[in-house]
Scaffold this motif. Structure first.
Motif, short mmCIF file in Angstrom:
data_model
loop_
_atom_site.label_atom_id
_atom_site.label_comp_id
_atom_site.label_asym_id
_atom_site.label_seq_id
_atom_site.Cartn_x
_atom_site.Cartn_y
_atom_site.Cartn_z
N ALA A 189 0.84 -1.21 -0.04
CA ALA A 189 0.13 -0.08 0.02
C ALA A 189 0.91 1.24 0.23
CB ALA A 189 -0.90 -0.19 1.31
N THR A 190 1.72 1.17 0.84
CA THR A 190 2.81 2.34 0.81
C THR A 190 3.59 2.69 -0.40
OG1 THR A 190 3.20 2.11 3.40
CG2 THR A 190 4.68 3.24 2.22
N ASP A 191 4.22 1.90 -0.83
CA ASP A 191 4.89 1.77 -2.13
C ASP A 191 3.81 2.13 -3.33
OD1 ASP A 191 7.02 1.13 -0.82
OD2 ASP A 191 7.18 -1.05 -1.62
N GLY A 192 2.84 1.36 -3.35
CA GLY A 192 1.78 1.73 -4.49
C GLY A 192 1.20 3.10 -4.43
N LEU A 193 0.91 3.67 -3.33
CA LEU A 193 0.54 4.90 -3.08
C LEU A 193 1.59 6.03 -3.45
CD1 LEU A 193 -1.90 4.52 -0.11
CD2 LEU A 193 -2.62 5.09 -2.38
N THR A 194 2.59 5.93 -3.00
CA THR A 194 3.77 6.70 -3.47
C THR A 194 3.97 6.83 -4.91
OG1 THR A 194 4.95 6.06 -1.21
CG2 THR A 194 6.28 6.99 -3.09
N GLN A 195 4.12 5.38 -5.34
CA GLN A 195 4.22 5.57 -7.02
C GLN A 195 3.06 6.24 -7.66
OE1 GLN A 195 4.26 1.52 -8.69
NE2 GLN A 195 4.51 2.41 -10.58
N VAL A 196 1.81 6.08 -7.33
CA VAL A 196 0.83 7.05 -7.92
C VAL A 196 0.59 8.46 -7.60
CG1 VAL A 196 -1.71 7.51 -7.57
CG2 VAL A 196 -0.89 5.06 -7.46
N SER A 197 1.34 8.83 -6.64
CA SER A 197 1.60 10.35 -6.15
C SER A 197 2.87 10.82 -7.24
CB SER A 197 1.83 10.38 -4.83
OG SER A 197 1.98 11.88 -4.46
N VAL A 198 3.82 10.22 -7.36
CA VAL A 198 4.98 10.61 -7.91
C VAL A 198 4.66 10.41 -9.35
CG1 VAL A 198 7.51 10.19 -8.30
CG2 VAL A 198 6.77 9.84 -6.03
N THR A 199 4.09 9.51 -10.09
CA THR A 199 4.09 9.27 -11.34
C THR A 199 3.01 10.21 -12.00
OG1 THR A 199 4.40 6.86 -11.04
CG2 THR A 199 3.33 7.45 -13.09
N HIS A 200 1.95 10.73 -11.24
CA HIS A 200 0.99 11.66 -11.89
C HIS A 200 1.06 12.96 -11.09
CE1 HIS A 200 -1.40 8.10 -13.46
NE2 HIS A 200 -1.09 7.66 -12.41
N ALA A 201 2.23 13.04 -10.21
CA ALA A 201 2.51 14.59 -9.92
C ALA A 201 1.21 15.04 -8.95
CB ALA A 201 3.05 15.40 -10.69
N MET A 202 0.51 13.92 -8.40
CA MET A 202 -0.89 14.30 -7.78
C MET A 202 -0.63 13.88 -6.19
SD MET A 202 -4.66 12.40 -8.12
CE MET A 202 -3.72 10.97 -7.20
N PRO A 203 -1.07 14.71 -5.37
CA PRO A 203 -0.98 14.41 -4.00
C PRO A 203 -1.95 13.39 -3.55
CG PRO A 203 -1.82 16.81 -4.19
CD PRO A 203 -1.69 16.17 -5.45
#
Length: 159
Positions: free
Chosen positions: A97-111
């Motif tokens: 969950a932590t890695d996946g949510l971090t990846q979403v945030s960074v990949t999409h430049a979305m908080p």
């Protein structure tokens, strides 16, 4: 208690932002408290009708957060709870969950507001769920963090 030293956030008018809350379904009492805290924070920031989506568990949060990012949301608040048991399942779900949510945030430049409780006991989760008698409101905190970060990103895009 772990909330010591937390930053203070003053709500501002974020009514122009498109925000979604994605929340796990396990541990109903804790999750209902987290969602209610997120909704209170969103209302304080001027967002009256956020999208609220429930998923089976914390493991499913990243894929839905990614879909919301692709759909054009300005911020996502991810809420979940994982309570340690007698197997390594806790470690795998928390890490994924932590890695996946971090990846979403960074990949999409979305908080992505990280409101995933990783607790040893259900009592620890209840203490952080924003319920009456709780000592912390992690649903509110994750929401404020996402909205404050959206504000920073908007400022950077305007430069």
């Amino acid at each position: 208690m772990s909330g010591a030293g937390a930053p203070t956030s003053q709500p501002y008018d974020a009514s122009g932002l498109k925000v979604a809350v994605v929340a796990a379904s396990w541990h109903t009492q804790v999750m209902d408290g987290l969602v209610a805290g997120a909704e209170r924070a969103l209302a304080a920031y001027g967002i009256s009708e956020p999208e609220v989506i429930r998923v089976p568990g914390t493991f499913e949060l990243p894929v839905v957060a990614a879909a919301l990012a692709q759909a054009g949301y300005d911020a996502v608040v991810a809420l979940g709870v994982v309570i340690r048991g007698g197997t390594p399942h806790f470690d795998y779900v928390c890490s994924a969950a932590t890695d996946g949510l971090t990846q979403v945030s960074v990949t999409h430049a979305m908080p992505v507001g990280f409101g995933v409780l990783t607790c040893d006991t259900e009592q620890q989760a209840l203490e952080r769920a924003g319920l009456e008698g709780s000592v912390e409101d992690k649903g509110w905190e994750a929401t404020a963090a996402a909205l404050d970060t959206a504000r920073v990103l908007t400022g950077l895009r305007d430069v």
